[in-house]
Scaffold this motif. Structure first.
Motif, PDB file in Angstrom:
ATOM      1  N   ARG A   1       0.859  -1.182   0.000  1.00 37.98           N
ATOM      2  CA  ARG A   1       0.000   0.000   0.000  1.00 37.98           C
ATOM      3  C   ARG A   1       0.892   1.227   0.000  1.00 37.98           C
ATOM      4  NH1 ARG A   1      -2.160  -1.399   5.131  1.00 37.98           N
ATOM      5  NH2 ARG A   1      -1.345  -3.450   4.837  1.00 37.98           N
ATOM      6  N   THR A   2       0.319   2.386   0.246  1.00 38.20           N
ATOM      7  CA  THR A   2       1.131   3.606   0.232  1.00 38.20           C
ATOM      8  C   THR A   2       2.180   3.612   1.332  1.00 38.20           C
ATOM      9  OG1 THR A   2      -0.492   4.741   1.609  1.00 38.20           O
ATOM     10  CG2 THR A   2      -0.695   5.006  -0.786  1.00 38.20           C
ATOM     11  N   SER A   3       1.928   2.915   2.435  1.00 38.03           N
ATOM     12  CA  SER A   3       2.881   2.943   3.540  1.00 38.03           C
ATOM     13  C   SER A   3       3.167   1.554   4.116  1.00 38.03           C
ATOM     14  CB  SER A   3       2.362   3.856   4.639  1.00 38.03           C
ATOM     15  OG  SER A   3       1.076   3.458   5.024  1.00 38.03           O
ATOM     16  N   ALA A   4       3.030   0.507   3.315  1.00 33.72           N
ATOM     17  CA  ALA A   4       3.332  -0.857   3.765  1.00 33.72           C
ATOM     18  C   ALA A   4       4.140  -1.580   2.685  1.00 33.72           C
ATOM     19  CB  ALA A   4       2.050  -1.615   4.054  1.00 33.72           C
ATOM     20  N   TYR A   5       5.097  -2.387   3.144  1.00 35.07           N
ATOM     21  CA  TYR A   5       5.998  -3.077   2.226  1.00 35.07           C
ATOM     22  C   TYR A   5       6.118  -4.547   2.594  1.00 35.07           C
ATOM     23  CZ  TYR A   5       7.406   1.568   0.746  1.00 35.07           C
ATOM     24  OH  TYR A   5       7.390   2.842   0.243  1.00 35.07           O
ATOM     25  N   ARG A   6       6.239  -5.403   1.572  1.00 33.34           N
ATOM     26  CA  ARG A   6       6.476  -6.833   1.775  1.00 33.34           C
ATOM     27  C   ARG A   6       7.990  -7.034   1.763  1.00 33.34           C
ATOM     28  NH1 ARG A   6       3.203 -11.015   1.604  1.00 33.34           N
ATOM     29  NH2 ARG A   6       1.561  -9.748   0.674  1.00 33.34           N
TER      30      ARG A   6
ATOM     31  N   HIS B   1       4.645 -12.412  10.025  1.00 35.43           N
ATOM     32  CA  HIS B   1       4.024 -11.859   8.822  1.00 35.43           C
ATOM     33  C   HIS B   1       5.016 -10.929   8.140  1.00 35.43           C
ATOM     34  CE1 HIS B   1       0.695 -10.971   6.225  1.00 35.43           C
ATOM     35  NE2 HIS B   1       0.833  -9.658   6.440  1.00 35.43           N
ATOM     36  N   ASN B   2       5.165 -11.029   6.820  1.00 34.76           N
ATOM     37  CA  ASN B   2       6.239 -10.315   6.136  1.00 34.76           C
ATOM     38  C   ASN B   2       5.846  -8.965   5.540  1.00 34.76           C
ATOM     39  OD1 ASN B   2       4.704 -11.288   4.066  1.00 34.76           O
ATOM     40  ND2 ASN B   2       6.406 -12.104   2.889  1.00 34.76           N
TER      41      ASN B   2
ATOM     42  N   ALA C   1      11.440  -9.676   2.319  1.00 34.95           N
ATOM     43  CA  ALA C   1      11.928 -11.060   2.239  1.00 34.95           C
ATOM     44  C   ALA C   1      12.573 -11.431   3.564  1.00 34.95           C
ATOM     45  CB  ALA C   1      12.936 -11.190   1.112  1.00 34.95           C
ATOM     46  N   LEU C   2      11.916 -12.308   4.319  1.00 33.18           N
ATOM     47  CA  LEU C   2      12.424 -12.738   5.618  1.00 33.18           C
ATOM     48  C   LEU C   2      13.101 -14.091   5.501  1.00 33.18           C
ATOM     49  CD1 LEU C   2       9.436 -11.748   7.931  1.00 33.18           C
ATOM     50  CD2 LEU C   2      11.580 -10.530   7.609  1.00 33.18           C
ATOM     51  N   PRO C   3      14.104 -14.387   6.332  1.00 36.36           N
ATOM     52  CA  PRO C   3      14.771 -15.691   6.295  1.00 36.36           C
ATOM     53  C   PRO C   3      13.859 -16.790   6.844  1.00 36.36           C
ATOM     54  CG  PRO C   3      15.640 -14.367   8.079  1.00 36.36           C
ATOM     55  CD  PRO C   3      14.712 -13.486   7.300  1.00 36.36           C
ATOM     56  N   PRO C   4      14.199 -18.050   6.612  1.00 29.68           N
ATOM     57  CA  PRO C   4      13.353 -19.169   7.068  1.00 29.68           C
ATOM     58  C   PRO C   4      13.133 -19.222   8.582  1.00 29.68           C
ATOM     59  CG  PRO C   4      15.003 -19.948   5.516  1.00 29.68           C
ATOM     60  CD  PRO C   4      15.313 -18.513   5.800  1.00 29.68           C
ATOM     61  N   ASN C   5      14.105 -18.758   9.386  1.00 32.81           N
ATOM     62  CA  ASN C   5      13.907 -18.811  10.842  1.00 32.81           C
ATOM     63  C   ASN C   5      12.847 -17.820  11.316  1.00 32.81           C
ATOM     64  OD1 ASN C   5      15.535 -16.546  10.381  1.00 32.81           O
ATOM     65  ND2 ASN C   5      16.574 -16.755  12.346  1.00 32.81           N
ATOM     66  N   LEU C   6      12.411 -16.880  10.466  1.00 31.52           N
ATOM     67  CA  LEU C   6      11.329 -15.949  10.799  1.00 31.52           C
ATOM     68  C   LEU C   6      10.073 -16.267   9.990  1.00 31.52           C
ATOM     69  CD1 LEU C   6      13.269 -12.565  10.945  1.00 31.52           C
ATOM     70  CD2 LEU C   6      12.549 -13.998  12.837  1.00 31.52           C
ATOM     71  N   ALA C   7       9.904 -17.536   9.629  1.00 30.41           N
ATOM     72  CA  ALA C   7       8.768 -17.942   8.801  1.00 30.41           C
ATOM     73  C   ALA C   7       7.426 -17.691   9.487  1.00 30.41           C
ATOM     74  CB  ALA C   7       8.890 -19.411   8.414  1.00 30.41           C
ATOM     75  N   GLY C   8       7.393 -17.691  10.817  1.00 35.75           N
ATOM     76  CA  GLY C   8       6.149 -17.473  11.547  1.00 35.75           C
ATOM     77  C   GLY C   8       5.743 -16.013  11.645  1.00 35.75           C
TER      78      GLY C   8
ATOM     79  N   GLN D   1      16.938 -15.420  18.265  1.00 36.46           N
ATOM     80  CA  GLN D   1      15.786 -16.293  18.430  1.00 36.46           C
ATOM     81  C   GLN D   1      14.589 -15.402  18.754  1.00 36.46           C
ATOM     82  OE1 GLN D   1      15.816 -19.552  17.787  1.00 36.46           O
ATOM     83  NE2 GLN D   1      17.955 -19.276  17.230  1.00 36.46           N
ATOM     84  N   LEU D   2      13.735 -15.164  17.776  1.00 37.15           N
ATOM     85  CA  LEU D   2      12.597 -14.273  17.951  1.00 37.15           C
ATOM     86  C   LEU D   2      11.313 -15.056  18.129  1.00 37.15           C
ATOM     87  CD1 LEU D   2      13.351 -11.644  15.184  1.00 37.15           C
ATOM     88  CD2 LEU D   2      13.778 -11.452  17.609  1.00 37.15           C
ATOM     89  N   SER D   3      10.426 -14.497  18.943  1.00 42.95           N
ATOM     90  CA  SER D   3       9.101 -15.081  19.076  1.00 42.95           C
ATOM     91  C   SER D   3       8.229 -14.525  17.944  1.00 42.95           C
ATOM     92  CB  SER D   3       8.515 -14.724  20.440  1.00 42.95           C
ATOM     93  OG  SER D   3       8.341 -13.342  20.534  1.00 42.95           O
ATOM     94  N   PRO D   4       7.052 -15.094  17.712  1.00 45.53           N
ATOM     95  CA  PRO D   4       6.199 -14.619  16.608  1.00 45.53           C
ATOM     96  C   PRO D   4       5.806 -13.142  16.701  1.00 45.53           C
ATOM     97  CG  PRO D   4       5.441 -16.735  17.384  1.00 45.53           C
ATOM     98  CD  PRO D   4       6.510 -16.295  18.338  1.00 45.53           C
ATOM     99  N   ASN D   5       5.842 -12.543  17.888  1.00 42.33           N
ATOM    100  CA  ASN D   5       5.492 -11.129  17.995  1.00 42.33           C
ATOM    101  C   ASN D   5       6.730 -10.227  17.966  1.00 42.33           C
ATOM    102  OD1 ASN D   5       6.496 -11.758  20.487  1.00 42.33           O
ATOM    103  ND2 ASN D   5       4.805 -10.902  21.646  1.00 42.33           N
TER     104      ASN D   5
END
Length: 154
Positions: A61-66, A77-78, A68-75, A102-106
């Motif tokens: 959108r105008t202020s949101a971007y997708r 949202h990108n 590319a996250l690595p596999p360890n951050l698959a959980g 080591q990141l949690s999903p949040n």
């Protein structure tokens, strides 16, 4: 009411930065330390941290971007809002050392001490406080902090 709104608008417009990224730009993503965990003497929103060097895949959108996250951050949202991103300036002479967090999903992580670098005693009138200098995981020696020995043991 109109005068107050106008004043607020001019104040915000001075502070707000209009950020825009292009596809294939590299950015850092902001993460938040876990609630209640003291990091360098500050808690919560006062201690922001950015991770990665992620490539922007597309503009959503105008202020949101997708991103590319690595596999360890698959959980995770990108798609990130522009306020969660920071532009990475490419410098060919700088080679970053990357240790995966080591990141949690949040997008939170827990700080862990690695070793004690130094010890010190501080005297305040009749009270003696023992301090230790701690090296933290995923941080350099320069970012070591002085903590009380009793807090470290717990």
């Amino acid at each position: 009411m109109k005068t107050a709104q106008s004043r607020q608008k001019t104040y915000i417009n001075k502070i707000r930065r209009h950020l825009e990224f292009a596809v294939r730009d590299h950015v850092f993503v902001k993460i938040k330390p876990m609630k209640g965990v003291m990091r360098f003497g500050k808690k919560g929103k006062l201690s922001p941290k950015f991770i990665g060097q992620f490539e922007i895949l597309e503009k959503e959108r105008t202020s949101a971007y997708r991103v590319a996250l690595p596999p360890n951050l698959a959980g995770v949202h990108n798609v990130f809002y522009v306020s969660m991103l920071k532009k990475h300036m490419m410098n060919p002479s700088h080679v970053p050392s990357f240790e995966p967090l080591q990141l949690s999903p949040n997008l939170t992580h827990k700080e862990r001490p690695i070793q004690i670098l130094d010890r010190q005693e501080r005297r305040l009138q009749s009270k003696v406080t023992k301090l230790v200098k701690i090296e933290w995981l995923n941080h350099s020696d320069k970012e070591a902090t002085w903590e009380t020995e009793s807090d470290t043991r717990s």
